[in-house]
Design an enzyme around this catalytic site. Structure first.
Site, PDB file in Angstrom:
ATOM      1  N   ASP A   1      71.907 -61.578  21.893  1.00 11.22           N
ATOM      2  CA  ASP A   1      72.959 -62.131  21.040  1.00 11.22           C
ATOM      3  C   ASP A   1      72.247 -63.107  20.102  1.00 11.22           C
ATOM      4  OD1 ASP A   1      75.499 -62.905  20.019  1.00 11.22           O
ATOM      5  OD2 ASP A   1      75.488 -64.657  21.342  1.00 11.22           O
TER       6      ASP A   1
ATOM      7  N   GLU B   1      73.252 -57.360  18.903  1.00  6.26           N
ATOM      8  CA  GLU B   1      74.516 -57.402  18.163  1.00  6.26           C
ATOM      9  C   GLU B   1      74.233 -57.396  16.670  1.00  6.26           C
ATOM     10  OE1 GLU B   1      77.994 -59.636  19.875  1.00  6.26           O
ATOM     11  OE2 GLU B   1      77.661 -60.797  18.039  1.00  6.26           O
TER      12      GLU B   1
ATOM     13  N   ASP C   1      76.402 -67.709  25.260  1.00 10.99           N
ATOM     14  CA  ASP C   1      75.462 -66.834  24.548  1.00 10.99           C
ATOM     15  C   ASP C   1      74.771 -65.847  25.493  1.00 10.99           C
ATOM     16  OD1 ASP C   1      75.609 -67.915  21.753  1.00 10.99           O
ATOM     17  OD2 ASP C   1      75.060 -69.749  22.816  1.00 10.99           O
TER      18      ASP C   1
END
Length: 175
Positions: free
Chosen positions: A8, A67, A139
């Protein structure tokens, strides 16, 4: 068995999560947050590159999922996020990992069942799906969700292509 590294990305905090996949089941390996101190952007990008490279070397994943960039509050923020993603992607590619990219909505859909899920829902489902004793940091949970999304996507591709059971047992997730 296949090991997947989920990322992420962020220019201030980059989450990572590692899962092992065997016979269609995910098992938690590790997760955390790479905290990047204030400083010039090139130095922060180097820290992201170095940290992801070190994680890849330490845990030896076969695949990496990250992502995609989404439009944030400002174009400048989106550009910095894109550069952080780039640093992480190059670290993965340099480590010999196959890299896959996923939209945030697809990650949430795969893990929670709704592309509009909030961060708390993602954290709860990651904790549940991986049978974790506690809730992972935001996160880190997002990174684990990216890894789980990749696992589900690859399994779907295998089942669609046929012969998934025999291939999956040999630890290969890609068609």
């Amino acid at each position: 068995m296949t090991r997947i590294l989920g990322i992420d990305p962020g220019s201030r905090k980059t989450g990572y999560g590692i899962i092992d996949v065997e016979r269609g089941k995910a098992r938690y390996v590790a997760s955390g947050v790479i905290r990047i101190p204030e400083g010039p952007l090139p130095e922060r990008l180097k820290l992201i590159f170095d940290a992801v490279s070190q994680i890849a070397q330490q845990y030896q994943p076969a695949q990496m999922a990250i992502e995609n960039v989404f439009m944030s509050k400002s174009a400048g923020s989106a550009l910095k996020l894109g550069q952080a993603r780039g640093a992480a992607i190059v670290a993965g590619a340099n480590s010999g990992l196959a890299v896959a990219e996923y939209e945030a909505r697809k990650v949430k859909q795969a893990v929670v069942g709704s592309g509009a899920a909030d961060k708390l829902q993602v954290q709860h489902m990651v904790k549940t799906l991986l049978s974790l004793p506690g809730t992972p940091q935001e996160d880190a949970a997002d990174a684990l969700a990216v890894a789980l999304c990749h696992m589900h996507t690859e399994q779907t591709l295998l089942f669609t292509a046929g012969g998934a059971r025999s291939r999956f047992r040999r630890g290969r997730l890609s068609v």
